[in-house]
Design a protein around this motif. Structure first.
Motif, PDB file in Angstrom:
ATOM      1  N   CYS A  28       0.849  -1.187   0.000  1.00  0.00           N
ATOM      2  CA  CYS A  28       0.000   0.000   0.000  1.00  0.00           C
ATOM      3  C   CYS A  28       0.886   1.238   0.000  1.00  0.00           C
ATOM      4  N   ARG A  29       0.506   2.206  -0.818  1.00  0.00           N
ATOM      5  CA  ARG A  29       1.202   3.483  -0.904  1.00  0.00           C
ATOM      6  C   ARG A  29       0.182   4.602  -0.725  1.00  0.00           C
ATOM      7  N   ALA A  30       0.600   5.691  -0.121  1.00  0.00           N
ATOM      8  CA  ALA A  30      -0.278   6.851   0.012  1.00  0.00           C
ATOM      9  C   ALA A  30      -0.534   7.453  -1.362  1.00  0.00           C
ATOM     10  N   ALA A  31      -1.758   7.918  -1.574  1.00  0.00           N
ATOM     11  CA  ALA A  31      -2.113   8.534  -2.852  1.00  0.00           C
ATOM     12  C   ALA A  31      -3.138   9.640  -2.612  1.00  0.00           C
ATOM     13  N   ILE A  32      -3.091  10.646  -3.449  1.00  0.00           N
ATOM     14  CA  ILE A  32      -4.032  11.755  -3.398  1.00  0.00           C
ATOM     15  C   ILE A  32      -4.922  11.682  -4.630  1.00  0.00           C
ATOM     16  N   VAL A  33      -6.224  11.802  -4.418  1.00  0.00           N
ATOM     17  CA  VAL A  33      -7.171  11.763  -5.528  1.00  0.00           C
ATOM     18  C   VAL A  33      -7.024  13.047  -6.341  1.00  0.00           C
ATOM     19  N   THR A  34      -6.737  12.900  -7.643  1.00  0.00           N
ATOM     20  CA  THR A  34      -6.559  14.052  -8.536  1.00  0.00           C
ATOM     21  C   THR A  34      -7.762  14.276  -9.445  1.00  0.00           C
ATOM     22  N   GLU A  35      -8.563  13.239  -9.654  1.00  0.00           N
ATOM     23  CA  GLU A  35      -9.793  13.373 -10.433  1.00  0.00           C
ATOM     24  C   GLU A  35     -10.744  12.258 -10.026  1.00  0.00           C
ATOM     25  N   ALA A  36     -12.027  12.602 -10.009  1.00  0.00           N
ATOM     26  CA  ALA A  36     -13.043  11.629  -9.617  1.00  0.00           C
ATOM     27  C   ALA A  36     -14.197  11.709 -10.600  1.00  0.00           C
ATOM     28  N   ALA A  37     -14.669  10.549 -11.020  1.00  0.00           N
ATOM     29  CA  ALA A  37     -15.785  10.487 -11.971  1.00  0.00           C
ATOM     30  C   ALA A  37     -17.090  10.807 -11.251  1.00  0.00           C
ATOM     31  N   GLN A  38     -18.030  11.321 -11.981  1.00  0.00           N
ATOM     32  CA  GLN A  38     -19.355  11.597 -11.441  1.00  0.00           C
ATOM     33  C   GLN A  38     -20.223  10.351 -11.538  1.00  0.00           C
ATOM     34  N   GLY A  39     -21.120  10.167 -10.617  1.00  0.00           N
ATOM     35  CA  GLY A  39     -22.053   9.051 -10.689  1.00  0.00           C
ATOM     36  C   GLY A  39     -21.544   7.814  -9.990  1.00  0.00           C
ATOM     37  N   ASP A  40     -21.861   6.651 -10.575  1.00  0.00           N
ATOM     38  CA  ASP A  40     -21.583   5.374  -9.936  1.00  0.00           C
ATOM     39  C   ASP A  40     -20.180   4.839 -10.181  1.00  0.00           C
ATOM     40  N   SER A  41     -19.367   5.489 -10.963  1.00  0.00           N
ATOM     41  CA  SER A  41     -18.055   4.964 -11.309  1.00  0.00           C
ATOM     42  C   SER A  41     -17.130   4.958 -10.102  1.00  0.00           C
ATOM     43  N   ASP A  42     -16.367   3.870  -9.959  1.00  0.00           N
ATOM     44  CA  ASP A  42     -15.388   3.796  -8.874  1.00  0.00           C
ATOM     45  C   ASP A  42     -13.970   3.990  -9.416  1.00  0.00           C
ATOM     46  N   LEU A  43     -13.855   4.524 -10.628  1.00  0.00           N
ATOM     47  CA  LEU A  43     -12.555   4.829 -11.218  1.00  0.00           C
ATOM     48  C   LEU A  43     -12.147   6.249 -10.839  1.00  0.00           C
ATOM     49  N   ILE A  44     -10.912   6.411 -10.358  1.00  0.00           N
ATOM     50  CA  ILE A  44     -10.427   7.734  -9.996  1.00  0.00           C
ATOM     51  C   ILE A  44      -9.006   7.923 -10.520  1.00  0.00           C
ATOM     52  N   GLY A  45      -8.554   9.167 -10.583  1.00  0.00           N
ATOM     53  CA  GLY A  45      -7.175   9.482 -10.922  1.00  0.00           C
ATOM     54  C   GLY A  45      -6.393   9.720  -9.644  1.00  0.00           C
ATOM     55  N   LEU A  46      -5.139   9.260  -9.600  1.00  0.00           N
ATOM     56  CA  LEU A  46      -4.331   9.354  -8.384  1.00  0.00           C
ATOM     57  C   LEU A  46      -2.944   9.921  -8.647  1.00  0.00           C
ATOM     58  N   ALA A  47      -2.414  10.623  -7.656  1.00  0.00           N
ATOM     59  CA  ALA A  47      -0.997  10.964  -7.565  1.00  0.00           C
ATOM     60  C   ALA A  47      -0.458  10.055  -6.463  1.00  0.00           C
ATOM     61  N   VAL A  48       0.329   9.064  -6.847  1.00  0.00           N
ATOM     62  CA  VAL A  48       0.808   8.049  -5.901  1.00  0.00           C
ATOM     63  C   VAL A  48       2.188   8.439  -5.388  1.00  0.00           C
ATOM     64  N   LEU A  49       2.360   8.392  -4.074  1.00  0.00           N
ATOM     65  CA  LEU A  49       3.611   8.767  -3.424  1.00  0.00           C
ATOM     66  C   LEU A  49       4.397   7.508  -3.080  1.00  0.00           C
ATOM     67  N   ASN A  50       5.564   7.362  -3.694  1.00  0.00           N
ATOM     68  CA  ASN A  50       6.444   6.213  -3.477  1.00  0.00           C
ATOM     69  C   ASN A  50       7.759   6.692  -2.864  1.00  0.00           C
ATOM     70  N   PRO A  51       8.499   5.803  -2.191  1.00  0.00           N
ATOM     71  CA  PRO A  51       9.816   6.200  -1.688  1.00  0.00           C
ATOM     72  C   PRO A  51      10.752   6.651  -2.809  1.00  0.00           C
ATOM     73  N   GLU A  52      10.574   6.104  -4.017  1.00  0.00           N
ATOM     74  CA  GLU A  52      11.440   6.436  -5.154  1.00  0.00           C
ATOM     75  C   GLU A  52      10.955   7.634  -5.950  1.00  0.00           C
ATOM     76  N   GLY A  53       9.781   8.152  -5.623  1.00  0.00           N
ATOM     77  CA  GLY A  53       9.233   9.280  -6.360  1.00  0.00           C
ATOM     78  C   GLY A  53       7.723   9.211  -6.445  1.00  0.00           C
ATOM     79  N   MET A  54       7.163  10.066  -7.267  1.00  0.00           N
ATOM     80  CA  MET A  54       5.719  10.148  -7.392  1.00  0.00           C
ATOM     81  C   MET A  54       5.316   9.824  -8.831  1.00  0.00           C
TER      82      MET A  54
END
Length: 78
Positions: A28-54
């Motif tokens: 598991c890695r920390a991530a910030i939601v950068t975009e979220a779909a409207q409605g019933d979709s569970d697909l989102i855009g993420l900025a994922v934070l890794n020890p090696e970078g983002m």
């Protein structure tokens, strides 16, 4: 228990894929939601934070139970 809606700016966990040879395990890695779909979709855009970078990943599928590589879930409450 019902989970909140994923909205821009929320913190979630992204599950990394790991490597085929096992040098890096799926984690598991920390991530910030950068975009979220409207409605019933569970697909989102993420900025994922890794020890090696983002890195940025669009259209990430939610997986609260299986938590397989390449998906996101809400952080556990402790």
């Amino acid at each position: 228990m019902s989970h909140p809606e994923a909205t821009v700016g929320r913190i979630v966990h992204y599950v990394s894929h790991g490597t085929p040879g096992g040098e890096y395990t799926s984690q598991c890695r920390a991530a910030i939601v950068t975009e979220a779909a409207q409605g019933d979709s569970d697909l989102i855009g993420l900025a994922v934070l890794n020890p090696e970078g983002m890195f940025f990943n669009r259209y990430v599928l939610e997986s609260q139970d299986e938590r397989r590589g390449g998906t996101w879930h809400w952080p556990e409450r402790v």
